[in-house]
Each structure stands twice: as structure tokens, then as C-alpha cells.
Enzyme design. Structure first.
Site, mmCIF file in Angstrom:
data_model
loop_
_atom_site.group_PDB
_atom_site.id
_atom_site.type_symbol
_atom_site.label_atom_id
_atom_site.label_comp_id
_atom_site.label_asym_id
_atom_site.label_seq_id
_atom_site.Cartn_x
_atom_site.Cartn_y
_atom_site.Cartn_z
ATOM 1 N N ASP A 114 -1.422 1.078 4.279
ATOM 2 C CA ASP A 114 -0.356 0.286 4.884
ATOM 3 C C ASP A 114 0.703 1.227 5.458
ATOM 4 O OD1 ASP A 114 1.995 0.592 2.925
ATOM 5 O OD2 ASP A 114 0.400 -0.089 1.580
ATOM 6 N N ALA A 115 1.548 0.700 6.310
ATOM 7 C CA ALA A 115 2.487 1.534 7.073
ATOM 8 C C ALA A 115 3.392 2.368 6.164
ATOM 9 C CB ALA A 115 3.326 0.666 8.008
#
Length: 249
Positions: A114-115
Site C-alpha cells: 500500500d502507498a
């Protein structure tokens, strides 16, 4: 050494194949062959001068597979925070493409981070390898270090290894150890064999210790090493061979 069908008089000398694959110098590769440490399609080759077609062979040194296909490449990136795990982003967010511009090959990512998660992300043009590494049935290990809120107790390892029930099904850590703990936050290393969306963050949410920062330090045998955030390097053929072996190829 028996009479294997893959031996080819018009082929490439085995020691040359090994040297080109990054195993070592030609002389070192000859020594490995004479020491009986090299197998071709499961049979020990201990004589020099054997010629093979690398495209037809599975070659191992000390039991570890050696990748000899020069057309396939795999890259490890230390993904920075804020970068999405896609090769482009319609919303204009930073993506992975900027880190692989030096490669002519079209690379794609193996799984996602995820970011907000940093660390090891593999990119490759080897579809078979990518599919095997990403598939949960092969259980390739992924190591994370999580900085979480609050002081975790020693029982958290047992809890995470025994498993939790999340809204999309049960999950458990393969291994878990506390690196450090204070009243404000703790560092916990977790080994996972699956990669569901935000799975590590959701596990720690479920036990009351939300994640502050999360880094993936290893994917199978491939670690961060000295890579800084945003840096990448191409894996050696020996490293790719280890990945192939762990993926069951």
C-alpha cells in the site's frame, strides 16, 4: 555422470553457462563442476567439456537453482512512502514507472504494497515467476517490521501465530517477534505467507496496536540490503534462481 539427452555437441560449455549466469569466474565454475556440486536436470555433472542447451536445462549449484535466461530480468526496489504499487496512476500520484526507466523491458510488479508501506517490492518481466511468487499456495515468506502504537506484551506473538478472524477470513503470522517496546510504541517483526490487502495493518488493528510505520524487509530470499528509499537494483541470476526455487519452478 550418465548419458543425459540434454547434452548437445553443438551447445554451450557448462562452465561458460555458469559464468555468464554470474556464479563466478570460469575457473571457479570449473572447480564447482569437478567437485560434483553442479547438477543438470537432476544429474550430477562432474566432468569438464560438457555442452548443453541452457534453454532445455534446470541447472543447480549446491542445490540452488541458477537462472540462465538473459531475456528475463527481476528488479528489487525499496519502495518509498507515498508511491502507489502500479506502473501508472490516473490520479497523478507517484507510481513505480519512474524507478524502472533504465530498463528497455516492460516490467510489472509482483504483488503490491500500500502507498504508506515502504520496502522490498519486486518487479519483473517473467510472468511465470511473478504468478508463482504471488500465489498463496506456494507460501513464499514476506518479512515486515511494524512500528505500532503502545507497548505490546509478550503474548502478542502467540496471538498472531495462532491466528485471528478478520472480516474477509482467518489470518495468522508464520513468525512474530518483538524487537523493542516502550510505553509509546513498539517494533515488531512479522513473517507472513500471504499478501491480502493491508493484511499486516489489519492484524495489528485487530489486537489494539495500530501501525504507525510499516516496512517490508524481505520477499523470499531477497532483502533490502543497502538500498535506500527509491533505489533499485537488478537481481543476479543466482538470486533469481533462489526465487524460482522458493516459488516451486
Amino acid at each position: 555422470m550418465g548419458d543425459l539427452e540434454i547434452y548437445r555437441p553443438e551447445g554451450v560449455r557448462l562452465q561458460k553457462v555458469l559464468a555468464q549466469a554470474g556464479v563466478g569466474s570460469r575457473r571457479k565454475c570449473e572447480d564447482l563442476i569437478e567437485a560434483g556440486k553442479v547438477t543438470v536436470n537432476g544429474e550430477v555433472v562432474d566432468q569438464l567439456g560438457v555442452r548443453i542447451n541452457p534453454d532445455e536445462c534446470v541447472i543447480k549449484v549446491d542445490g540452488k537453482r541458477v537462472s540462465v535466461d538473459t531475456h528475463l530480468i527481476t528488479v528489487v526496489l525499496n519502495k518509498p512512502k507515498g508511491v502507489v504499487s502500479t506502473m501508472s496512476d490516473p490520479e497523478g500520484r507517484p507510481s513505480l514507472q519512474q524507478y524502472v526507466t533504465e530498463y528497455e523491458e516492460r516490467l510489472f510488479h509482483v504483488g503490491r504494497l500500500d502507498a504508506d508501506t515502504t520496502g522490498v517490492l519486486l518487479l519483473t518481466n517473467d510472468g511465470d515467476l511473478a504468478n508463482k511468487l504471488a500465489h498463496p499456495t506456494h507460501g513464499v515468506s514476506k518479512v515486515y517490521v511494524a512500528k505500532v502504537r503502545g507497548r505490546v506484551n509478550k503474548g502478542i506473538g502467540t496471538t498472531l501465530r495462532q491466528g485471528l478472524e478478520l472480516d474477509d477470513g482467518p489470518v495468522r503470522a508464520a513468525e512474530c517477534r518483538i524487537i523493542d517496546a516502550t510505553d509509546d510504541h513498539s517494533l515488531v517483526e512479522v513473517v507472513m505467507h500471504e499478501g491480502r490487502n493491508r493484511i499486516v495493518r489489519r492484524m495489528f488493528d485487530a489486537v489494539g496496536h495500530p501501525v504507525i510505520d510499516l516496512v517490508r524487509t524481505k520477499f523470499g530470499p531477497v532483502g533490502l540490503g543497502t538500498l535506500q528509499a527509491g533505489e533499485q537494483r537488478r537481481l543476479s541470476n543466482t538470486e533469481v534462481g533462489l526465487l524460482q526455487q522458493e516459488a516451486g519452478l
